[in-house]
Design an enzyme around this catalytic site. Structure first.
Site, PDB file in Angstrom:
ATOM      1  N   ASP A   1      28.925 -67.422   6.451  1.00  0.00           N
ATOM      2  CA  ASP A   1      28.677 -66.698   7.700  1.00  0.00           C
ATOM      3  C   ASP A   1      28.980 -65.230   7.419  1.00  0.00           C
ATOM      4  O   ASP A   1      29.945 -64.909   6.695  1.00  0.00           O
ATOM      5  CB  ASP A   1      29.615 -67.178   8.816  1.00  0.00           C
ATOM      6  CG  ASP A   1      29.162 -68.478   9.476  1.00  0.00           C
ATOM      7  OD1 ASP A   1      28.175 -69.087   9.014  1.00  0.00           O
ATOM      8  OD2 ASP A   1      29.812 -68.887  10.457  1.00  0.00           O
TER       9      ASP A   1
ATOM     10  N   ARG B   1      48.933 -65.083   9.478  1.00  0.00           N
ATOM     11  CA  ARG B   1      48.002 -65.392   8.392  1.00  0.00           C
ATOM     12  C   ARG B   1      48.093 -64.322   7.295  1.00  0.00           C
ATOM     13  O   ARG B   1      47.143 -63.538   7.105  1.00  0.00           O
ATOM     14  CB  ARG B   1      46.562 -65.419   8.915  1.00  0.00           C
ATOM     15  CG  ARG B   1      46.326 -66.369  10.054  1.00  0.00           C
ATOM     16  CD  ARG B   1      44.920 -66.161  10.615  1.00  0.00           C
ATOM     17  NE  ARG B   1      44.664 -67.043  11.737  1.00  0.00           N
ATOM     18  CZ  ARG B   1      43.607 -66.944  12.541  1.00  0.00           C
ATOM     19  NH1 ARG B   1      42.713 -65.991  12.331  1.00  0.00           N
ATOM     20  NH2 ARG B   1      43.440 -67.782  13.540  1.00  0.00           N
TER      21      ARG B   1
ATOM     22  N   HIS C   1      35.902 -66.743   9.743  1.00  0.00           N
ATOM     23  CA  HIS C   1      35.620 -65.347  10.074  1.00  0.00           C
ATOM     24  C   HIS C   1      36.890 -64.502   9.908  1.00  0.00           C
ATOM     25  O   HIS C   1      37.930 -64.792  10.490  1.00  0.00           O
ATOM     26  CB  HIS C   1      35.020 -65.200  11.476  1.00  0.00           C
ATOM     27  CG  HIS C   1      33.800 -66.070  11.643  1.00  0.00           C
ATOM     28  ND1 HIS C   1      33.281 -66.409  12.863  1.00  0.00           N
ATOM     29  CD2 HIS C   1      32.987 -66.667  10.715  1.00  0.00           C
ATOM     30  CE1 HIS C   1      32.215 -67.176  12.695  1.00  0.00           C
ATOM     31  NE2 HIS C   1      32.019 -67.352  11.383  1.00  0.00           N
TER      32      HIS C   1
ATOM     33  N   CYS D   1      33.112 -59.500  16.997  1.00  0.00           N
ATOM     34  CA  CYS D   1      32.168 -60.615  16.826  1.00  0.00           C
ATOM     35  C   CYS D   1      30.882 -60.393  17.612  1.00  0.00           C
ATOM     36  O   CYS D   1      29.804 -60.780  17.172  1.00  0.00           O
ATOM     37  CB  CYS D   1      32.783 -61.916  17.326  1.00  0.00           C
ATOM     38  SG  CYS D   1      34.281 -62.416  16.492  1.00  0.00           S
TER      39      CYS D   1
ATOM     40  N   SER E   1      37.986 -70.549  19.555  1.00  0.00           N
ATOM     41  CA  SER E   1      38.635 -69.548  18.703  1.00  0.00           C
ATOM     42  C   SER E   1      40.121 -69.477  19.033  1.00  0.00           C
ATOM     43  O   SER E   1      40.575 -70.014  20.042  1.00  0.00           O
ATOM     44  CB  SER E   1      38.009 -68.174  18.919  1.00  0.00           C
ATOM     45  OG  SER E   1      36.629 -68.218  18.690  1.00  0.00           O
ATOM     46  N   SER E   2      40.859 -68.772  18.177  1.00  0.00           N
ATOM     47  CA  SER E   2      42.311 -68.695  18.354  1.00  0.00           C
ATOM     48  C   SER E   2      42.690 -67.527  19.257  1.00  0.00           C
ATOM     49  O   SER E   2      41.866 -66.659  19.581  1.00  0.00           O
ATOM     50  CB  SER E   2      42.979 -68.518  16.989  1.00  0.00           C
ATOM     51  OG  SER E   2      42.787 -67.190  16.550  1.00  0.00           O
TER      52      SER E   2
HETATM   53  N1  ABU Z   1      34.949 -66.009  15.403  1.00  0.00           N
HETATM   54  C1  ABU Z   1      36.239 -65.547  15.119  1.00  0.00           C
HETATM   55  C2  ABU Z   1      37.300 -66.620  15.359  1.00  0.00           C
HETATM   56  C3  ABU Z   1      38.485 -66.416  14.521  1.00  0.00           C
HETATM   57  C4  ABU Z   1      39.717 -67.131  15.025  1.00  0.00           C
HETATM   58  O1  ABU Z   1      39.608 -68.097  15.782  1.00  0.00           O
HETATM   59  O2  ABU Z   1      40.837 -66.719  14.701  1.00  0.00           O
END
Ligand code: ABU
Length: 381
Positions: A198, A268, A249, A357, A304-305
């Site tokens: 991606d 992270r 991503h 994004c 997503s987070s």
């Molecule tokens: N599309 C970005 C999502 C990244 C994340 O969930 O941390």
């Protein structure tokens, strides 16, 4: 549209130079992401509940579009030209020789699909079935730039089969110990037999491109990028964030803000041996503050987070757009000398992203620079 003698119509070498033209996504026609080998969407706070299929409600689409349009207006007020995706029927099922999927997804996050690398547009392979044709809403733009300026390059990465065999079907059921062990070997739901990536797993630093190995980008994908980009003068660096067990991503994990400064996700950290590329070249990493929402508080259909908080969009090396409610991040960036602009964007979260994004930068000022003069690099070709 016609090309002028100066800067090419398509020109973006990094994530921070002054932005001149950008694509902002649209929620028109958006559908729920289907369950498939590369994705097991879940309703947040309702473990075991059936994830919806088909079209999102008109109200949800309108709420997201209001915020996407708000971002577009803010960008235009800053003299940035804003372009939008064309219509696409995401409710249509797909059937290829290798897979069936009940519906497609949406055109909210062009960042995942396309990347501008210098004067070239690269269309990613994509990693999920429902996103196989997600380049289509942007093709009219790609053709327009390509026709209007002979300096614009256009490369389409090989489409993978996305057959069952391309995925590790058992990935989603791995017990926690196995998950930890295999994550550290960078084994995720996508196997290594086909080229998969991606575009949002890449981050641009002039002649250096980071590519995160993830659930959405495999080692064959990174090899393809190296082989394709090295002859064009880029250096391609695979990067890993070993404590992220579901990486997808890079733009919620490791976000360059200007030369020498990276916003880093404290949950992270980049792997120790990859950190030296930055420390040896005078880059500073600042940690993003805790987001306002916890993971449990994110919208129910959002996959997503909470770190969408740090998915910021740079307008220039001194101006950045943040989500309206992320006050701690706004303060941190202001302390670093940035002008911080804000827009509400939480209603976009369930479409897979936030400000970075939901955009694809077409043209920024600047040229290819070397921000890592002290580096050991072993080209593949
Ligand atoms: N599309 C970005 C999502 C990244 C994340 O969930 O941390």
């Amino acid at each position: 549209m016609t090309a002028t003698a100066g800067i090419p119509l398509v020109n973006a070498w990094n994530e921070w130079d002054t932005l001149r033209e950008v694509v902002v996504g649209s929620a028109d026609g958006a559908c729920f992401e289907p369950t498939e080998p590369g994705n097991r969407p879940q309703v947040r706070r309702h473990k075991g509940a059936q994830f919806p299929t088909g079209r999102k409600s008109a109200e949800a689409v309108a709420r997201a579009n209001e915020e996407l349009n708000g971002l577009a207006r803010l960008l235009e007020s800053r003299a940035v030209t804003v372009r939008r995706p064309g219509p696409h029927d995401f409710s249509r099922p797909l059937r290829t020789p290798h897979f069936d999927v009940e519906n497609q997804y949406c055109a909210v996050c062009p960042r995942d699909v396309l990347i501008t690398l210098g004067n070239e547009i690269v269309e990613a392979t994509m990693s999920r079935r429902a996103r196989y044709f997600e380049y289509e809403p942007y093709r009219h733009l790609v053709y327009e730039y390509w026709e209007a300026d002979p300096r614009v390059g256009w490369t389409v990465a090989p489409k993978p089969t996305m057959s069952d065999a391309m995925y590790r079907q058992d990935f989603w059921e791995w017990p926690i110990e196995e998950r930890h062990r295999r994550m550290h070997a960078s084994e995720f739901c996508v196997g290594q037999t086909e080229v998969v990536f991606d575009a949002a797993d890449m981050s641009r630093f002039g002649r250096d491109i980071l590519v995160q190995e993830s659930m959405t980008t495999n080692r064959a994908g990174i090899r393809w990028l190296k082989r394709t980009l090295e002859p064009k003068g880029f250096r391609v660096h695979p990067v890993h964030f070993p404590l992220d067990y579901f990486p997808s991503h890079i733009d919620c994990t490791f976000v360059p803000l200007r030369p020498g400064l990276i916003l880093a996700n404290p949950d992270r950290p980049i792997s120790q041996d990859e950190l030296s590329m930055f420390t040896d070249n005078g880059w500073e990493l600042i940690q993003a503050p805790e987001p306002v929402l916890t993971n449990d508080e994110m919208p129910p259909y959002c996959q997503s987070s909470k770190w969408l908080s740090m998915n910021v969009l740079s307008l220039s090396p001194s101006t950045v757009i943040c989500e309206e409610q992320e006050k701690s991040l706004q303060d941190l960036l202001a302390d670093q000398g940035f002008e911080v602009l804000t827009v509400p964007f939480r209603n976009v979260f369930e479409y897979g992203g936030s400000l970075h994004c939901a955009t694809w930068d077409i043209r920024r000022d600047g040229t290819r620079e070397d921000y890592f003069p002290s580096i050991t690099y072993e080209p593949l070709v």
